[in-house]
Scaffold this active site. Structure first.
Site, PDB file in Angstrom:
ATOM      1  N   PRO A  92      43.145  46.316  34.602  1.00 27.04           N
ATOM      2  CA  PRO A  92      42.516  46.698  33.334  1.00 27.04           C
ATOM      3  C   PRO A  92      43.063  45.877  32.160  1.00 27.04           C
ATOM      4  CG  PRO A  92      44.173  48.318  33.968  1.00 27.04           C
ATOM      5  CD  PRO A  92      44.106  47.316  35.087  1.00 27.04           C
ATOM      6  N   VAL A  93      42.350  45.931  31.008  1.00 25.84           N
ATOM      7  CA  VAL A  93      42.831  45.219  29.814  1.00 25.84           C
ATOM      8  C   VAL A  93      43.000  46.187  28.638  1.00 25.84           C
ATOM      9  CG1 VAL A  93      41.958  42.945  30.464  1.00 25.84           C
ATOM     10  CG2 VAL A  93      40.472  44.498  29.192  1.00 25.84           C
ATOM     11  N   ASP A  94      43.089  47.488  28.962  1.00 25.31           N
ATOM     12  CA  ASP A  94      43.177  48.485  27.886  1.00 25.31           C
ATOM     13  C   ASP A  94      44.371  48.248  26.955  1.00 25.31           C
ATOM     14  OD1 ASP A  94      44.564  49.149  30.342  1.00 25.31           O
ATOM     15  OD2 ASP A  94      45.139  51.050  29.410  1.00 25.31           O
ATOM     16  N   LEU A  95      45.490  47.782  27.509  1.00 19.79           N
ATOM     17  CA  LEU A  95      46.678  47.591  26.656  1.00 19.79           C
ATOM     18  C   LEU A  95      46.493  46.403  25.702  1.00 19.79           C
ATOM     19  CD1 LEU A  95      49.393  48.252  29.397  1.00 19.79           C
ATOM     20  CD2 LEU A  95      48.701  49.810  27.568  1.00 19.79           C
ATOM     21  N   ARG A 146      45.643  27.465  43.389  1.00 20.69           N
ATOM     22  CA  ARG A 146      45.644  28.036  42.043  1.00 20.69           C
ATOM     23  C   ARG A 146      47.040  28.027  41.444  1.00 20.69           C
ATOM     24  NH1 ARG A 146      44.057  33.718  41.820  1.00 20.69           N
ATOM     25  NH2 ARG A 146      44.875  33.294  39.751  1.00 20.69           N
ATOM     26  N   ILE A 177      53.871  47.853  40.906  1.00 25.30           N
ATOM     27  CA  ILE A 177      53.086  47.219  39.833  1.00 25.30           C
ATOM     28  C   ILE A 177      51.637  47.037  40.272  1.00 25.30           C
ATOM     29  CG2 ILE A 177      52.900  45.145  38.394  1.00 25.30           C
ATOM     30  CD1 ILE A 177      56.005  45.020  38.626  1.00 25.30           C
ATOM     31  N   LYS A 236      53.594  28.046  36.430  1.00 24.98           N
ATOM     32  CA  LYS A 236      52.160  28.303  36.156  1.00 24.98           C
ATOM     33  C   LYS A 236      52.016  29.428  35.136  1.00 24.98           C
ATOM     34  CE  LYS A 236      49.916  31.289  38.889  1.00 24.98           C
ATOM     35  NZ  LYS A 236      49.149  32.429  38.396  1.00 24.98           N
ATOM     36  N   CYS A 272      40.379  42.357  40.603  1.00 24.63           N
ATOM     37  CA  CYS A 272      40.577  41.285  41.569  1.00 24.63           C
ATOM     38  C   CYS A 272      41.215  41.895  42.799  1.00 24.63           C
ATOM     39  CB  CYS A 272      41.398  40.135  40.995  1.00 24.63           C
ATOM     40  SG  CYS A 272      43.137  40.434  40.955  1.00 24.63           S
ATOM     41  N   ARG A 324      41.500  35.204  35.749  1.00 24.30           N
ATOM     42  CA  ARG A 324      41.760  36.404  34.955  1.00 24.30           C
ATOM     43  C   ARG A 324      42.667  36.107  33.764  1.00 24.30           C
ATOM     44  NH1 ARG A 324      43.588  40.247  34.727  1.00 24.30           N
ATOM     45  NH2 ARG A 324      42.094  41.834  34.270  1.00 24.30           N
TER      46      ARG A 324
END
Ligand code: EPU
Length: 431
Positions: A122-125, A402, A332, A22, A116, A92
């Site tokens: 986060p998506v800062d990177l 999923r 993580i 996946k 979630c 996501r």
């Protein structure tokens, strides 16, 4: 909404085939946007996340055909550079559209993904990477509006975050950079096999990527990509989940269509815990049998080749019925322990504190109604239910759908007593 009814205590036996990955499929499907020529991708698992991704691609204007695990995607000129919240909120991983959309159209509007249940996410990177290639990012009405009118320009980007490298962030940067001007160097890149599979796919499309699988990836930008055929790697987390099932509740299971290198860490841990693990010569099949004197163990999740965060919940289910004290620390996603409270309802003895679960093995679990909270937590509940005495009802089965292709069917073929039924209660027990 469906629920799974599991009658515990039946030993599994026989063999099972692992589906395509996946987490490799999702960015590869998104990468189909990088060319207007058709791409054919085989062994895409039929799970709801890949279906969401295909729906988004077709809503953006791509033509998508799917049959028997093979997907053909053609993304003509004029596809949309903007996806709606309705389209992407279900998954996501839709963040991995960012790289291909920026590479192909030099602009995109994507809803900012929320957190979630497994953490803040986060998506800062991702944004640091795209900005480094010259794009401007603003947030408007919950959307990231990203533009690079003069195109993207290669540079060196360090992708290390506080919790280590980012998998989809590395994927996004790689996909953005393949059509950028000049050379991009990704430092502190994620080394996961899914990143390598994406790089192999992109190289088949005509990209020039070197070093995928190592800490430094170099991408020499090219003018154009073309269509290709690709087969997705086996799902190492599905393989790991069946290996744990074999160690917990089987007379020995053969798990086919695996890649030994990708599941070595999981296999080594099972051996340390006293179970038998034997690969065939070319490492494509593995036999796992429960040990006569199983031992407790210790997990510290880490980026690949370390122990995967996506497998700690399943191992927690095994530790719950293994004598002694086991420790699971997730570095993580330190909040990824929702399964523990449900396992406790089945009789497990687990204490969770500061990103660590301390599990004292009990003699047996007992069936109970339980609630799935996320994909891997649901897998842990299914494993616990198979080993428990009595009947377990697992609500909110959509979490498992999923990411596990036909899990109930595969378990039935191995001798489990499982039944998927319509869940009339599941809809009203929202938090
Ligand atoms: N992170 C940041 N900033 C970012 C991105 C990530 O701080 O911009 C942090 C995360 O919060 C986390 C760490 O970096 O602490 C690693 O997250 P990563 O970005 O690698 O996660 P991801 O790429 O969003 C993929 C898998 C997850 C898997 C993680 C870690 C896909 C579609 N998802 O997510 O899979 O847990 O890598 O290996 O590939 C699952 O399959 O159940 C699943 C959650």
């Amino acid at each position: 909404m469906d629920k799974l009814i599991v009658e515990g205590g039946y030993k599994l036996s026989g063999s099972v085939n692992i589906s395509g990955s996946k987490n490799a499929s999702l960015p590869i499907l998104a990468a189909a946007l990088l060319t207007d020529e058709p791409v054919r991708i085989s062994r895409v698992p039929d799970v709801s996340d890949t279906n969401y991704m295909l729906q988004i691609l077709s809503q953006l204007g791509a033509s998508v055909e799917r049959s028997s695990g093979t997907v053909r995607i053609e993304s003509p000129e004029g596809i949309s550079s903007s996806a709606s919240y309705e389209q992407v909120r279900k998954m996501r991983a839709s963040i991995c559209l960012l790289g291909p959309m920026m590479a192909r159209m030099h602009r995109c509007t994507l809803p900012l993904p929320g957190g979630c249940v497994i953490g803040d996410r986060p998506v800062d990177l991702h944004l640091r990477a795209i900005k480094a290639l010259g794009a401007k990012v603003r947030v408007k009405s919950g959307n990231m509006v990203i533009e690079a009118p003069d195109g993207l320009i290669g540079t060196t980007v360090d992708m290390r975050g506080d919790n280590g490298p980012t998998v989809l962030g590395t994927d996004n940067l790689m996909m953005a950079a393949v059509l950028a001007k000049g050379t991009t160097v990704i430092e502190s890149a994620a080394r996961e096999p899914e990143v390598v599979d994406l790089a192999n796919f992109l190289n088949k499309m005509g990209a020039r990527i070197e070093g995928a699988g190592s800490r430094t990836i170099t991408i020499h930008g090219v003018e154009k990509l073309h269509g290709c055929d690709h087969t997705v790697i086996p799902d190492r987390i599905e393989a790991g989940t069946f290996m744990v099932a074999a160690a917990m509740v089987s007379d020995g299971l053969t798990i086919n269509r695996v890649c030994r290198d990708h599941i070595r860490t999981m296999a080594d841990l099972l051996v340390e815990c006293g179970h038998t693990v034997q690969f065939n010569e070319d490492g494509t099949s593995v036999y796992v049998e429960p040990g006569k004197t199983p031992r407790s163990g210790k997990i510290l999740t880490n980026p690949y080749p370390g122990y995967p965060t996506d497998m700690q919940a399943q191992m927690t289910a095994l530790f719950a019925v293994t004598p002694g004290i086991s420790v699971v620390k997730d570095t993580i996603f330190p909040q990824r322990f929702m399964h523990c409270s449900e396992l406790k309802r089945m009789g497990a003895n687990i204490k969770v504190d500061a990103g660590t679960a301390i599990i004292t093995g009990v003699e047996g679990l007992s069936g109970a109604p339980v609630m799935a909270s996320d994909l891997r937590a649901s897998a842990a509940l299914v494993l616990a239910a198979l080993a428990a005495e009595g009947t377990t009802e697992i609500h909110r089965l959509y979490h498992i759908d999923r990411g596990y292709e036909m899990l109930d069917e595969k378990l039935l073929c191995l001798g489990a007593k499982v039944q998927r039924v319509r869940d009339l209660e599941g809809g009203i027990i929202e938090p």
